[in-house]
Design an enzyme around this catalytic site. Structure first.
Site, short mmCIF file in Angstrom:
data_model
loop_
_atom_site.label_atom_id
_atom_site.label_comp_id
_atom_site.label_asym_id
_atom_site.label_seq_id
_atom_site.Cartn_x
_atom_site.Cartn_y
_atom_site.Cartn_z
N ALA A 215 2.38 1.70 -3.46
CA ALA A 215 1.41 2.16 -4.44
C ALA A 215 1.11 3.65 -4.28
O ALA A 215 1.07 4.41 -5.26
CB ALA A 215 0.12 1.35 -4.31
N TYR B 168 0.83 -1.20 0.00
CA TYR B 168 0.00 0.00 0.00
C TYR B 168 0.87 1.26 0.00
O TYR B 168 0.60 2.22 -0.74
CB TYR B 168 -0.90 -0.02 1.23
CG TYR B 168 -2.00 1.00 1.26
CD1 TYR B 168 -3.12 0.88 0.44
CD2 TYR B 168 -1.93 2.09 2.12
CE1 TYR B 168 -4.14 1.81 0.49
CE2 TYR B 168 -2.96 3.03 2.18
CZ TYR B 168 -4.05 2.89 1.35
OH TYR B 168 -5.05 3.82 1.40
N ILE C 183 -8.96 7.83 8.72
CA ILE C 183 -10.29 8.36 8.45
C ILE C 183 -11.31 7.27 8.77
O ILE C 183 -11.07 6.08 8.55
CB ILE C 183 -10.43 8.79 6.97
CG1 ILE C 183 -9.28 9.73 6.57
CG2 ILE C 183 -11.78 9.45 6.73
CD1 ILE C 183 -9.23 11.05 7.31
#
Length: 243
Positions: free
Chosen positions: A157, A154, A187
């Site tokens: 990326a 992640y 979030i």
């Protein structure tokens, strides 16, 4: 008519962004891959507020699906164009690198990077030819700025997406197309539901997770005419966790 396309727009941040865009008076195309029920709910919410929206089902990492879906849309809207693009589609497949299955590495990179590439490449020519240009916002992440253990895929990326944002911004600035990235921290979304929230909130100076609507407000600003002179920027929204 100028439309907005939000990839991965059916849930979480994508849904909040779709709603924000619709409130700006911009008709929105809600992209989704498989969760039709969630996409239909986002559509219902947009229309309940008086906004205009339509659904577009395609896998952003599959070139043929992207090109076919966008070609169908353009054929149905010969006098319109997609002037606003939010590259939001993404997934997490967390694991320590030495234990990470190859498919988890590739899936995360392909959805974020191949998705950005295929969708943006399709839409850019019409943006650059139009008088009003266009706006592109790429959803990066705190993980792409500082790295996060267990998220090598992640983090890689999102860091690559930041680099692509800066390069593309320079390529298209003279055609009145702006390209920016938003890098959220923690979030309140489905993607963070499995995280140890109480522990992580202690690390955030504001002592809370952010709300999807707060991120959507930032995205909405970057899509607006008021942000016409902002391009190539990566704007963090993380409650002071990383500055």
């Amino acid at each position: 008519m100028r439309y907005a396309l939000v990839t991965g727009g059916s849930r979480g941040l994508g849904r909040a962004i779709c709603l924000r865009i619709a409130r700006m008076g911009i008709p929105v195309i809600i992209n989704y891959q498989s969760n039709e029920a969630a996409a239909e709910e986002t559509l219902r919410l947009v229309e309940a507020e008086g906004g205009s929206a339509e659904l577009a089902r395609f896998d952003v990492r599959v070139k043929e699906e992207v090109e076919a879906a966008l070609a169908r849309w353009e054929a149905a809207h010969p006098d319109d164009y997609i002037a606003y693009l939010v590259n939001n589609a993404g997934i997490r497949r967390d694991n320590l690198l030495y234990m990470m299955p190859e498919e988890d590495w590739h899936d995360v990179l392909q959805i974020t990077l191949d998705g950005f590439f295929y969708v943006t490449r399709c839409l850019l020519p019409r943006m650059m030819r139009r008088k009003h240009g266009g706006r592109i916002v790429n959803m990066a992440s705190l993980s792409g700025l500082r790295g996060t253990p267990g998220q090598a895929n992640y983090s890689a990326a999102k860091a690559a997406l930041v680099g692509a944002t800066k390069a593309l911004a320079l390529e298209v600035a003279a055609r009145d197309v702006t390209v920016n990235a938003v890098a959220p921290g923690f979030i309140e979304t489905d993607m963070t539901r499995d995280l140890p929230r109480e522990e992580l909130e202690k690390e955030v100076p504001m002592r809370r997770f952010g709300k999807p609507e707060e991120v959507a407000a930032l995205v909405g600003f970057l899509l607006s005419d008021e942000a016409a002179y902002i391009t190539g920027e990566v704007i963090s929204i993380n409650g002071g966790l990383y500055t």
